[in-house]
Scaffold this active site. Sequence first.
Site, short mmCIF file in Angstrom:
data_model
loop_
_atom_site.label_atom_id
_atom_site.label_comp_id
_atom_site.label_asym_id
_atom_site.label_seq_id
_atom_site.Cartn_x
_atom_site.Cartn_y
_atom_site.Cartn_z
N ASP A 1 -6.15 1.82 -0.36
CA ASP A 1 -4.90 1.98 -1.12
C ASP A 1 -4.09 0.69 -1.13
OD1 ASP A 1 -4.39 2.20 1.67
OD2 ASP A 1 -2.50 3.22 1.28
N ASP B 1 0.84 -1.19 0.00
CA ASP B 1 0.00 0.00 0.00
C ASP B 1 0.88 1.25 0.00
OD1 ASP B 1 0.83 0.48 2.62
OD2 ASP B 1 -1.05 -0.13 3.53
#
Length: 297
Positions: free
Chosen positions: A219, A176
């Site tokens: 994300d 991420d």
Amino acid sequence: MFTQQQLTAILSSLPDPAFILTRSGRYSEIFGGKDARHYHDGSALIGLSIFDVLKEDKARWFAAEIGKALDCGVLHIVEYELSGSDVKGAGEGPSAPIWFEGRVQALPFKVDGEDAVVWVASNITEKNDVQRKLREQSETDALTGLYNRRKLIETLDHRMQIFAREQSQTSVLVFDLDNFKSLNDERGHHAGDSALIEIARLCRENLRQDDVIARFGGDEFVIVMPDLHRNDALEIADRLRERVPDVLRKSLSYESTISGGVSEFSQPDRFSSDILKRADEGLYFSKRSGRNRVSVR
């Protein structure tokens, strides 16, 4: 009762073409095909063999399906694709692939001394296109265009079955964006979305064609790497990690990095979630160790 002339007229009026094909693959007769949106006049085929019209591999496939219909004696249904590359002769045949459903039934009598079938070919290209688009929508993340969680789990389940059967290894990278919340807070969610889109583009450009790239949520991204052990996957992951800051700097004028974790299937694994859990542990170890790194688990 219909007269022979009326029956012939009815058969000739069928929207889909019905081919009378002998076991050897000869076109004995063609009826119908009146739907001009999908079909051309096929009368020139009568008397020819499928081996005269089609390339060897395709002709052999048709011959095998005719044989199956004759041997089973019941309705035989197949889906198949035809394109210009399947047809003998330059410039002949469809320019783009066309999908058909073939409904093949053995006839209770011989045609010119041979067993024969009636093969009704229905153009299903439009239906297949709609189904393909619906399938893509159900498997795709709307923002990035990558695969979504559903497709990811389906892929991992499939690769785990292969690992259990053949011991063919698969590695998984979970990563991420470091300090993603700060980017959203400072620049707004539009900037955060732009960062995710840029990372998705970077993944497509730098990963192998067989790798499955998914946005897992927020994300977090997951990459499934078939036929790779985790140390080889780590090298790929590190090259990706090194490129991210430059891409975000150029596209968003923003300084950020990624952190990730890599794992591979192991014998005790019972579920595809096991490998995801280990890779996730690697991600959080990278976070605790200072970010901007990929850890193996």
